[in-house]
Structure formats: structure tokens, C-alpha cells
Design an enzyme around this catalytic site. Structure first.
Site, PDB file in Angstrom:
ATOM      1  N   ASP A   1     -48.170   4.755   0.988  1.00  9.94           N
ATOM      2  CA  ASP A   1     -48.020   5.361   2.306  1.00  9.94           C
ATOM      3  C   ASP A   1     -47.263   6.678   2.063  1.00  9.94           C
ATOM      4  O   ASP A   1     -46.619   6.839   1.017  1.00  9.94           O
ATOM      5  CB  ASP A   1     -47.215   4.416   3.210  1.00  9.94           C
ATOM      6  CG  ASP A   1     -46.851   5.052   4.520  1.00  9.94           C
ATOM      7  OD1 ASP A   1     -47.726   5.669   5.146  1.00  9.94           O
ATOM      8  OD2 ASP A   1     -45.673   4.935   4.925  1.00  9.94           O
TER       9      ASP A   1
ATOM     10  N   ASP B   1     -45.338   8.978   4.799  1.00 10.49           N
ATOM     11  CA  ASP B   1     -44.089   9.139   5.555  1.00 10.49           C
ATOM     12  C   ASP B   1     -43.193   7.915   5.348  1.00 10.49           C
ATOM     13  O   ASP B   1     -43.604   6.793   5.654  1.00 10.49           O
ATOM     14  CB  ASP B   1     -44.396   9.288   7.052  1.00 10.49           C
ATOM     15  CG  ASP B   1     -45.170  10.554   7.381  1.00 10.49           C
ATOM     16  OD1 ASP B   1     -44.543  11.624   7.382  1.00 10.49           O
ATOM     17  OD2 ASP B   1     -46.385  10.471   7.592  1.00 10.49           O
TER      18      ASP B   1
ATOM     19  N   SER C   1     -51.203   9.833   8.849  1.00  8.36           N
ATOM     20  CA  SER C   1     -50.876  11.198   9.294  1.00  8.36           C
ATOM     21  C   SER C   1     -51.995  12.200   9.055  1.00  8.36           C
ATOM     22  O   SER C   1     -52.525  12.318   7.951  1.00  8.36           O
ATOM     23  CB  SER C   1     -49.611  11.689   8.577  1.00  8.36           C
ATOM     24  OG  SER C   1     -49.404  13.058   8.880  1.00  8.36           O
TER      25      SER C   1
HETATM   26  C1  G6P Z   1     -47.175   8.354   9.937  1.00 13.73           C
HETATM   27  C2  G6P Z   1     -45.822   8.229  10.612  1.00 13.73           C
HETATM   28  C3  G6P Z   1     -45.995   8.048  12.106  1.00 13.73           C
HETATM   29  C4  G6P Z   1     -46.875   9.152  12.684  1.00 13.73           C
HETATM   30  C5  G6P Z   1     -48.234   9.118  12.005  1.00 13.73           C
HETATM   31  C6  G6P Z   1     -49.152  10.230  12.497  1.00 13.73           C
HETATM   32  O1  G6P Z   1     -47.789   7.118   9.879  1.00 13.73           O
HETATM   33  O2  G6P Z   1     -45.105   7.124  10.110  1.00 13.73           O
HETATM   34  O3  G6P Z   1     -44.720   8.058  12.724  1.00 13.73           O
HETATM   35  O4  G6P Z   1     -47.025   8.995  14.085  1.00 13.73           O
HETATM   36  O5  G6P Z   1     -48.030   9.286  10.609  1.00 13.73           O
HETATM   37  O6  G6P Z   1     -48.643  11.457  12.072  1.00 13.73           O
HETATM   38  P1  G6P Z   1     -49.243  12.872  12.396  1.00 13.73           P
HETATM   39  O7  G6P Z   1     -48.644  13.744  11.313  1.00 13.73           O
HETATM   40  O8  G6P Z   1     -50.741  12.782  12.285  1.00 13.73           O
HETATM   41  O9  G6P Z   1     -48.816  13.237  13.753  1.00 13.73           O
HETATM   42 MG    MG Z   2     -44.624   5.172   6.611  1.00 10.11          MG
END
Ligand code: G6P
Ligand code: MG
Length: 220
Positions: free
Chosen positions: A9, A11, A116
Site C-alpha cells: 500500500d 499512504d 490513491s
Molecule cells: C489512500 C488514503 C486515503 C485516500 C485514498 C484516495 O488510500 O489512505 O485516505 O482517501 O488514498 O486518495 P487520493 O489521493 O486519490 O485522493
Molecule cells: Mg494506507
């Protein structure tokens, strides 16, 4: 089955972007007069941008139209990306680089599996784009975690069976996605308490790589 690939993963595993997500959502919720705190922010871990917005809007009485929601998500992302400009290789979390080097040395394939849509930008900022054999992210999936789609896509891109993959995750949604993909799940940080994780660790600094690759055998 032997582990031949590790899917990270992004983030909360490779780099900590929690605070930037928090600051960006805090600004948006403040402008909209919606209650938002760090506890609610925790629920956004691993959850897609639009689903995160839905969680935030569930604390408002106002009914938002689809186009208003798209506007809010865009505004949040603009603020978030401005903050991401500050990211540098110094922000790579402890233990990550050593683990990447050790996995390469053992010919283990490595991939990113992240919800993300900012994955390419974040990897560029921290200088790790070229280190991964495959990158599956929010731009190439329909269903985000806990759906297994992103991890199954990463395995497909690597050309390995899902059962040969170990996933490293910091979110319950990600651990659930890994298990739904029939992969081994390593929970770190806030996912170290996940009951369905196969291995649990505070961070990657003390990860025993032999244990990681034999995670099948040590599963209780
Ligand atoms: C990761 C983070 C989430 C976030 C998601 C989408 O999974 O843990 O908190 O909402 O990414 O991120 P983005 O960069 O596409 O907004
Ligand atoms: Mg994460």
C-alpha cells in the site's frame, strides 16, 4: 504456496500522507461548516476520495448534489496536491528502503496497490517510481478497498498468482481487501490491531524478511 511478490500500500506504508489528507479535508469541512476531527480522519484511511467525502458529508444536514460533491472533491484534491509538493525522499517511512533492497536481492517482485489517484505524483516526489515492477492505483480500478480489485490487478500486472502475494497495509479496509484476494496480509501501524492480519508489526524497521516470505507457514 511460496511468496514470490510483495504488494505495498502507499499512504501510511511507504510514506505518511495522513496529515496532508487531514489538513485538506479540514479546510473543506471548515468552509462547508461540517464537523470534522482526527478521529473521523482515521476512518478515511485506505478509503477512496469520493467515499471519504461521503463519510465527511454524513456529518452535514445539507443534501449535496453529485456535481457539488465533484466540486468539493476537486477542491480538496487541489489543496492536498499543493501540500504534496513538500514531499521528498526524506519522507519515506523507516524500514521501507531496506525492505525494497532485500526483496530485490531475493528476486521477489514488488508492486504498489493503492486507492490513491495521486500515486504517480507521490512516487515521483519521493523518488521511488522506478523501484516497483508494477503500479496498480486508484486510476485503474472501479472498486476501492475493501474490494480486492487493486491487489488482484497488481498480481496480474506482475504475472503471479494472488496466493503467492503478500500485502503490506496500514488500514483495515486494505487488510480485508488482501484477504478477499486470498493474499497474505501484513498489518502495520494502525492495522497492527487487525484481527484478520497474518502478521502484525508497528512499522517496517523490524520486519523479519524470512518470516514475511514464509508467512503462510507461520499463520496461526
Ligand atoms: C489512500 C488514503 C486515503 C485516500 C485514498 C484516495 O488510500 O489512505 O485516505 O482517501 O488514498 O486518495 P487520493 O489521493 O486519490 O485522493
Ligand atoms: Mg494506507
Amino acid at each position: 504456496m511460496k511468496i514470490s511478490a510483495v504488494i505495498f500500500d502507499l499512504d501510511g506504508v511507504i510514506v505518511s500522507t495522513d496529515e496532508y489528507h487531514y489538513q485538506a479535508w479540514k479546510q473543506i469541512s471548515g468552509q462547508e461548516n461540517i464537523y470534522f476531527d482526527r478521529k473521523i480522519n482515521e476512518r478515511l484511511r485506505g478509503v477512496s476520495r469520493m467515499e471519504s467525502l461521503d463519510i465527511i458529508l454524513s456529518h452535514s444536514d445539507k443534501a449535496y448534489s453529485e456535481s457539488e460533491k465533484q466540486q468539493l472533491a476537486l477542491r480538496k484534491n487541489d489543496i492536498y496536491c499543493e501540500l504534496l509538493n513538500k514531499l521528498s525522499p526524506n519522507d519515506i517511512l523507516p524500514g521501507v528502503i531496506n525492505l525494497l533492497i532485500s526483496l530485490k536481492a531475493r528476486d521477489i517482485k514488488i508492486a504498489i496497490g493503492s486507492s490513491s489517484k495521486n500515486t504517480p505524483f507521490i512516487l515521483e516526489q519521493i523518488g521511488l517510481t522506478a523501484n516497483f515492477d508494477a503500479i496498480a492505483d486508484g486510476n485503474c480500478i472501479k472498486n476501492s478497498k475493501p474490494d480486492p480489485e487493486v491487489f488482484l490487478l497488481a498480481a496480474k500486472m506482475l504475472g503471479v498468482n494472488p496466493q503467492e502475494c503478500a500485502v503490506i497495509e496500514d488500514a483495515q479496509a486494505g487488510i480485508d481487501a488482501a484477504k478477499a484476494a486470498e493474499m497474505k496480509a501484513v498489518g502495520i501501524g494502525s492495522a497492527a490491531n487487525c484481527l484478520n492480519a497474518d502478521m502484525k508489526l508497528q512499522d517496517l524497521t523490524n520486519l523479519d524478511i524470512d518470516q514475511l516470505l514464509e508467512v503462510n507457514e507461520i499463520r496461526s
